[in-house]
Design a protein around this motif. Sequence first.
Motif, mmCIF file in Angstrom:
data_model
loop_
_atom_site.group_PDB
_atom_site.id
_atom_site.type_symbol
_atom_site.label_atom_id
_atom_site.label_comp_id
_atom_site.label_asym_id
_atom_site.label_seq_id
_atom_site.Cartn_x
_atom_site.Cartn_y
_atom_site.Cartn_z
ATOM 1 N N PHE A 71 0.798 -1.202 0.047
ATOM 2 C CA PHE A 71 -0.258 -0.047 -0.030
ATOM 3 C C PHE A 71 0.902 1.175 0.022
ATOM 4 N N PHE A 72 0.892 2.044 -0.957
ATOM 5 C CA PHE A 72 1.565 3.143 -1.161
ATOM 6 C C PHE A 72 0.660 4.411 -0.984
ATOM 7 N N ILE A 73 0.681 5.163 0.421
ATOM 8 C CA ILE A 73 -0.248 6.164 0.467
ATOM 9 C C ILE A 73 0.546 7.368 0.019
ATOM 10 N N ASN A 74 0.065 8.103 -0.704
ATOM 11 C CA ASN A 74 0.615 9.447 -1.271
ATOM 12 C C ASN A 74 0.028 10.653 -0.633
ATOM 13 N N ILE A 75 0.469 11.277 0.486
ATOM 14 C CA ILE A 75 -0.387 12.373 1.135
ATOM 15 C C ILE A 75 -0.150 13.743 0.364
ATOM 16 N N LEU A 76 -1.137 14.091 -0.050
ATOM 17 C CA LEU A 76 -0.995 15.511 -0.936
ATOM 18 C C LEU A 76 -1.186 16.638 0.034
ATOM 19 N N SER A 77 -2.060 16.630 1.266
ATOM 20 C CA SER A 77 -2.090 17.712 1.848
ATOM 21 C C SER A 77 -2.631 17.268 3.436
ATOM 22 N N ASN A 78 -2.453 17.870 4.316
ATOM 23 C CA ASN A 78 -3.225 17.636 5.636
ATOM 24 C C ASN A 78 -3.327 18.882 6.460
ATOM 25 N N THR A 79 -4.407 18.819 7.044
ATOM 26 C CA THR A 79 -4.681 20.015 7.994
ATOM 27 C C THR A 79 -5.187 19.268 9.325
ATOM 28 N N ASN A 80 -4.322 19.358 10.294
ATOM 29 C CA ASN A 80 -5.032 18.673 11.633
ATOM 30 C C ASN A 80 -4.992 17.079 11.399
ATOM 31 N N ASP A 81 -6.152 16.634 11.680
ATOM 32 C CA ASP A 81 -6.320 15.250 11.339
ATOM 33 C C ASP A 81 -6.942 15.047 10.400
ATOM 34 N N ASN A 82 -7.092 15.965 9.257
ATOM 35 C CA ASN A 82 -7.624 15.463 7.914
ATOM 36 C C ASN A 82 -6.534 15.500 6.793
#
Length: 295
Positions: A71-82
């Motif tokens: 599983f390759f999870i590519n985080i594009l953006s995050n704000t707090n817990d979102n």
Amino acid sequence: MHKLILFITILCGIGLSAQEFNATVVVNAEQTGNPNLQVFKTLERSVTEFVNNTKWTELEYRTEERIDCSFFINILSNTNDNFSATIQVQASRPVYGSSYKTTILNINDKQFNFNYLEFQPLNYNPNNYESNLISVVAFYLYTILGVDADTYELNSGTDYYQEAKNIVNNAQGSNTLGWNGQDGAQTRFRLNDDLLSGTFDGYRSALYTYHREGLDIMNNDLKKGKESILESMKTLEGMHRTRPNSYIMRVFFDAKADEVSGILSGGPSLNIAETMAILGRIAPTYTSNWSEIKF
């Protein structure tokens, strides 16, 4: 002596009761601008443990029988817990009589937004929607189990697809993309609906013919195995006539295009002109792969 026997018994027990998956999880957060935040490392570890330490079926898997997946999870953006992300899911299975492992699923899901608090426990509940993170990962695990089963025994993955459908149903009220029919043509909803629809039985039949009657016998009869690969393409063509340009066809060739190209280029010489024409009709997106076939 008794202690030695007990120790060996424990080791054997561990091998017999191993979980179903041997999963690798990678969380990439380069696009957030803060890739070294501890939360991303914690997320990676949590999902890895969630997949590998949860008992997903009633079956007993030996360690060597665990399904390799990533599983390759590519985080594009995050704000707090979102978190806004994509997830690339791949799985493979061994080919009989060889050290080769063949890809059975390769999906890039771009509808993957989720909430995650660092150190929150990840637990799968088949009766409730707990979070989009848990549901998406669990959905793909049951889909992998189904596809893997279908490659060994014709249509034996149905119960796993039904469990994935249960996840779809539970998630449909969550207001997150990918779980409903109106969310697009290449969604988790569409994948599961196609897998359980008789209209697309050709995909599941092709999985069996391609793997069990094709790849798995190549060690003993290379020509017959290759002929079965060609036959599986005809099965897919029959499905294409009924429902052209289907998502499930793309799912097949996203996993298999490179391999099909290699198989048709090598091994015993067969008349593959008909198969080449079939590939051009049912999978024109992979023209670059087909152009590399030498025959």
